[in-house]
Design a protein around this motif. Structure first.
Motif, short mmCIF file in Angstrom:
data_model
loop_
_atom_site.label_atom_id
_atom_site.label_comp_id
_atom_site.label_asym_id
_atom_site.label_seq_id
_atom_site.Cartn_x
_atom_site.Cartn_y
_atom_site.Cartn_z
N GLU A 88 0.81 -1.22 0.00
CA GLU A 88 0.00 0.00 0.00
C GLU A 88 0.84 1.27 0.00
O GLU A 88 0.54 2.22 -0.71
CB GLU A 88 -0.92 -0.01 1.22
N GLN A 89 1.91 1.30 0.79
CA GLN A 89 2.72 2.51 0.92
C GLN A 89 3.76 2.64 -0.18
O GLN A 89 4.47 3.65 -0.23
CB GLN A 89 3.43 2.52 2.29
N ALA A 90 3.87 1.64 -1.03
CA ALA A 90 4.85 1.62 -2.13
C ALA A 90 6.28 1.76 -1.59
O ALA A 90 7.13 2.41 -2.20
CB ALA A 90 4.56 2.72 -3.15
N SER A 134 -6.41 -8.38 -4.37
CA SER A 134 -6.54 -9.49 -3.41
C SER A 134 -5.19 -10.00 -2.93
O SER A 134 -5.09 -10.61 -1.87
CB SER A 134 -7.31 -10.64 -4.05
N ARG A 135 -4.13 -9.81 -3.74
CA ARG A 135 -2.76 -10.25 -3.44
C ARG A 135 -2.63 -11.77 -3.34
O ARG A 135 -1.66 -12.29 -2.80
CB ARG A 135 -2.23 -9.61 -2.15
N LYS A 136 -3.62 -12.51 -3.84
CA LYS A 136 -3.59 -13.97 -3.80
C LYS A 136 -2.92 -14.51 -5.06
O LYS A 136 -3.24 -14.09 -6.17
CB LYS A 136 -5.00 -14.55 -3.66
N TYR A 153 1.49 -7.65 4.64
CA TYR A 153 2.46 -6.72 5.20
C TYR A 153 1.94 -6.23 6.55
O TYR A 153 0.77 -5.91 6.71
CB TYR A 153 2.68 -5.54 4.24
N ARG A 154 2.88 -6.17 7.50
CA ARG A 154 2.53 -5.72 8.84
C ARG A 154 3.35 -4.49 9.18
O ARG A 154 4.55 -4.42 8.89
CB ARG A 154 2.82 -6.83 9.86
N LEU A 155 2.66 -3.50 9.77
CA LEU A 155 3.35 -2.27 10.17
C LEU A 155 3.83 -2.39 11.60
O LEU A 155 3.09 -2.83 12.49
CB LEU A 155 2.40 -1.07 10.04
N LYS A 156 5.07 -1.98 11.83
CA LYS A 156 5.66 -2.02 13.16
C LYS A 156 6.28 -0.65 13.45
O LYS A 156 6.99 -0.09 12.62
CB LYS A 156 6.73 -3.11 13.25
N PRO A 167 7.20 -7.70 5.58
CA PRO A 167 6.45 -8.53 4.63
C PRO A 167 6.43 -9.99 5.06
O PRO A 167 7.33 -10.47 5.77
CB PRO A 167 7.22 -8.34 3.33
N ARG A 168 5.42 -10.70 4.61
CA ARG A 168 5.35 -12.13 4.88
C ARG A 168 4.46 -12.79 3.83
O ARG A 168 3.66 -12.13 3.17
CB ARG A 168 4.80 -12.40 6.28
#
Length: 751
Positions: A88-90, A134-136, A153-156, A167-168
């Protein structure tokens, strides 16, 4: 005796000098004040004009692409890239390689973040992406199996609120692969479509034989896990060697490309071949992709053009694949396409490094330039459509920043018929929002402009004759004592708030007219006949009775006649409805004539807005007629003309500039009216001249939608454009009015 000499007058006394100085100062101040006021008004109008242009102009600016960086391809150079994607954030990108390697890297500089391999046994032979949003992803192996994965993607945030994107790869249906070929045949090609209810997998084995399986999703009652039930889909016989398969969003239609020229359309519900389209005339098909929403098919060729196709219901009530529009590029051959995730836009890459940006619904070419050196392998656009990654054949990735905020707007999309997905033919449509994420905004201004003119027309149809006729009688024929009472009462009507008129029209007048529609039309016949009959009876009465009523009070006896005729028309309408229309005229219109009837319609607007406009037209027209010099009337009467001839031949031509100004000011009021239209029309943006249908005007549209539009968005700016169009309407009407008024004044000013 000598006559006394005339006293000399001294005009240069200090008192007179001070008086003349004060008068000169006052004259200058008045002149400057009047001039300043006039210039201020012109400046305010120009300021409004240029501010509207300032808000509107960005919508018509083409896309701008700037190169930010260029770096070597992250990950293994030996394996071909089959997909690039960005979060999303590129800031983080994913490179998927043909052998099943997944590489995450930084978009800014290409620095490697992490790499992993898809946990699928055997060799990965094929890959497909469900949808970019969908990123699938689907990976197929040489054992007839398919594994579905999803990049997330997870924001930390650390203690200094610095953000890190981690990313995962997730496996939404577990790491146990799905079986396509029961005998373990290798999959050469895979196509996946994953919806909320099912997964549809289309595959080709090494010999090119197709196989389609559907996994229906069922939720386990106890655990809440999704259980997949497998079933095979029987495909009809198709000619040619299959190159690619695409499926629409609802999984109703399958599009099979064969021999790079034949497009087979298969109905998945009936499992039949519905249509085969020969694309030989368009050249060799090099790219096939689904647009946002997966309802439109984009077809790229070796001639450098791209065409949009979708299913359309024909006259035989059968759906057929039809080419809707074509986009021409300067590229030699289309080698890659990437669709936007939130708009109906797409990016096209040519083999010569040329990149083009299009928007399908607006049919707009936003960019077509040579952006990279060398041949393009693949490209991707970020979810927000602000960053572009292009991979070249020589192992480079080029990062571009894209400025393309308003691609949905074009002259064609606003003022011409547009063929939208799911529509049977091109239409003028305004629909700015929807609950669906794949919705394409429809910004046609034709329904709004048409509704504005329609409402003004029906309002003026009622107001103009009544106001002008009333002004003529009041100013010329009515007794002064009666005029002093009638004119203020009518002018007082203008003080009524339009929101109150709209409220009464929507809640009281609309249901009354729906229940007494025949009575309203009967009133238009019965009332004039009753007035004529009363007039005939009145002139045949004895002179003693007629002369008992003073001159100029003739209208007074008509008031009870009008009231009784209206009451009679309403009372007899149910009987006539029962005799001729089966008890309901509205149902007769709908069922027998096919004329749609909406309770809040243009008839309601004509009555309510006409009532609001009558005082404006009446007051100005009455003053213009009353201001005609009496000497003209007396001279005409002295020469033998009747009062009516004097009115028609002398008074009306002399007052015509003022009367015309009254009509144009009333029209301007009707065009700009907001609250009555908003509350009494149903607020439906349609282009239908039917008086029993509603409409939406430009002013009402701004009032309805401006609170829900995001500042700076396309929706926000196009609402300013509707205001600009309304401004132009008013300007044009006023210019015409002033021109005609000057000509009438020049023609009749010498009477």
């Amino acid at each position: 005796m000598s006559r006394p000499s005339t006293p000399e007058l001294n005009f240069d006394t200090p008192a007179l000098k001070r008086y003349r100085l004060r008068r000169a100062v006052k004259d200058k101040l008045a002149s400057w004040s009047i001039g300043l006021g006039g210039v201020s008004i012109i400046g305010a109008v120009l300021l409004i004009f240029f501010y509207l242009l300032y808000e509107v102009a960005p919508m018509f600016v083409p896309a701008d692409v700037k190169k930010l960086n260029e770096y070597s391809l992250p990950g293994s150079q030996a394996q071909e890239t089959v997909m690039l994607a960005m979060e999303e954030q590129a800031e983080v990108a994913l490179r998927v390689q043909k052998g099943g390697d997944l590489t995450f890297f930084r978009v800014e500089d290409g620095r490697l973040i992490k790499s992993e391999h898809v946990p699928l046994s055997g060799n990965v032979t094929s890959f497909d992406l469900n949808t970019p949003a969908s990123r699938k992803m689907a990976f197929a192996n040489d054992q007839g199996q398919v594994l579905l994965a999803k990049h997330n993607y997870r924001l930390k945030y650390d203690e200094n609120t610095n953000r890190t994107i981690i990313p995962r790869i997730d496996y939404p249906y577990g790491q146990e692969p799905l079986t396509v070929f029961d005998d373990g045949r290798a999959i050469k090609y895979i196509s996946i479509r994953d919806s909320d209810s099912a997964i549809l997998i289309s595959a080709l084995d090494e010999s090119g034989a197709p196989k389609v399986v559907r996994y229906t999703k069922e939720e386990d009652f106890l655990s809440g896990d999704i259980v997949l039930e497998r079933e095979s889909v029987n495909l009809p016989m198709m000619s040619g060697t299959i190159n690619q398969i695409e499926v629409d969003q609802a999984m109703n239609w399958m599009f099979v490309l064969a021999d790079n020229r034949l497009l087979h359309v298969i109905n998945l519900r009936s499992e039949t071949l519905e249509q085969t389209v020969n694309l030989s005339d368009h050249g060799e098909i090099t790219q096939l992709s689904m647009l946002l929403g997966e309802n439109s098919l984009l077809v790229g060729t070796n001639k450098g053009d791209v065409s949009q196709w979708f299913m359309v219901r024909g006259e035989d009530n059968q759906k057929r694949l039809q080419r809707i529009r074509t986009f021409d590029t300067e590229a030699q051959t289309v080698v890659a396409m990437s669709t936007e995730q939130r708009r109906k836009g797409f990016f096209v890459a040519g083999n010569d490094g040329r990149i083009a940006i299009f928007h399908s619904t607006a049919h707009r070419n936003l960019l077509d330039e040579d952006l990279v050196d060398g041949e393009v392998n693949t490209l991707t656009i970020s979810p927000r459509a602000k960053d572009l990654l292009v991979e070249t054949k020589d192992g480079r990735i080029v990062h571009f920043k894209v400025d393309n905020p308003h691609p949905e707007i074009s002259w064609k999309s606003m003022w011409d018929e547009v063929w939208y997905e799911g529509y049977e033919e091109p239409e003028y449509t305004w629909q700015s929002s929807s609950s669906s994420s794949d919705f394409e905004p429809k910004y046609s201004l034709v329904p709004l402009a048409f509704g504005t003119l329609k409402g003004a027309f029906y309002a003026m149809l009622l107001a103009a004759p009544l106001a002008i006729a009333g002004a003529v009688y009041t100013a010329y024929f009515m007794a002064p004592a009666m005029r002093r009472k009638v004119k203020p009462i009518i002018e007082l009507m203008e003080a009524l708030p339009t929101v109150i008129l709209g409220f009464l029209a929507g809640l009281a007048l609309a249901p009354f007219i729906e229940n007494n529609l025949l009575g309203i039309f009967a009133m238009l016949v019965i009332m004039p006949m009753a007035m004529l009959a009363f007039g005939f009876m009145w002139v045949n009465l004895p002179a003693k009775i007629r002369h008992s009523l003073p001159d100029g009070w003739d209208a007074l006896p008509l008031i009870p006649v009008i009231i009784l005729s209206v009451w009679f028309a309403i009372e007899v309408s149910p009987t006539f409805e029962m005799w001729f229309f089966g008890g309901s005229m509205t149902q007769w219109l709908n069922n027998d004539l096919g004329v749609d009837f909406s309770q809040r319609n243009a008839l309601i607007v004509g009555l309510a807005m006409g009532f609001a406009v009558i005082p404006t037209i009446f007051s100005i027209a009455e003053d213009a007629i009353f201001s005609v010099p009496k000497s003209l009337s007396y001279g005409s009467l002295a020469l033998g003309a009747t009062p009516w001839q004097t009115m028609v031949k002398v008074v009306l031509p002399t007052a015509s500039p003022g009367i015309f100004s009254a009509l144009m000011i009333g029209l301007g009021r009707a065009v700009g009216e907001t609250m009555i239209v908003l509350m009494a029309t149903g607020n439906t943006p349609i282009t239908d001249i039917n008086i029993f249908e509603g409409m939406r005007t430009l002013a009402a549209n701004i009032a309805v939608e401006i609170p829900e539009s995001a500042v700076g968005s396309t929706h926000y700016r196009i609402l300013f454009l509707t205001g600009f169009v309304l401004f132009l309407f008013t300007f044009i009407f006023n210019t015409i009015a002033e021109t005609v008024r000057h000509r009438l004044r020049s023609k009749y000013g010498q009477l």
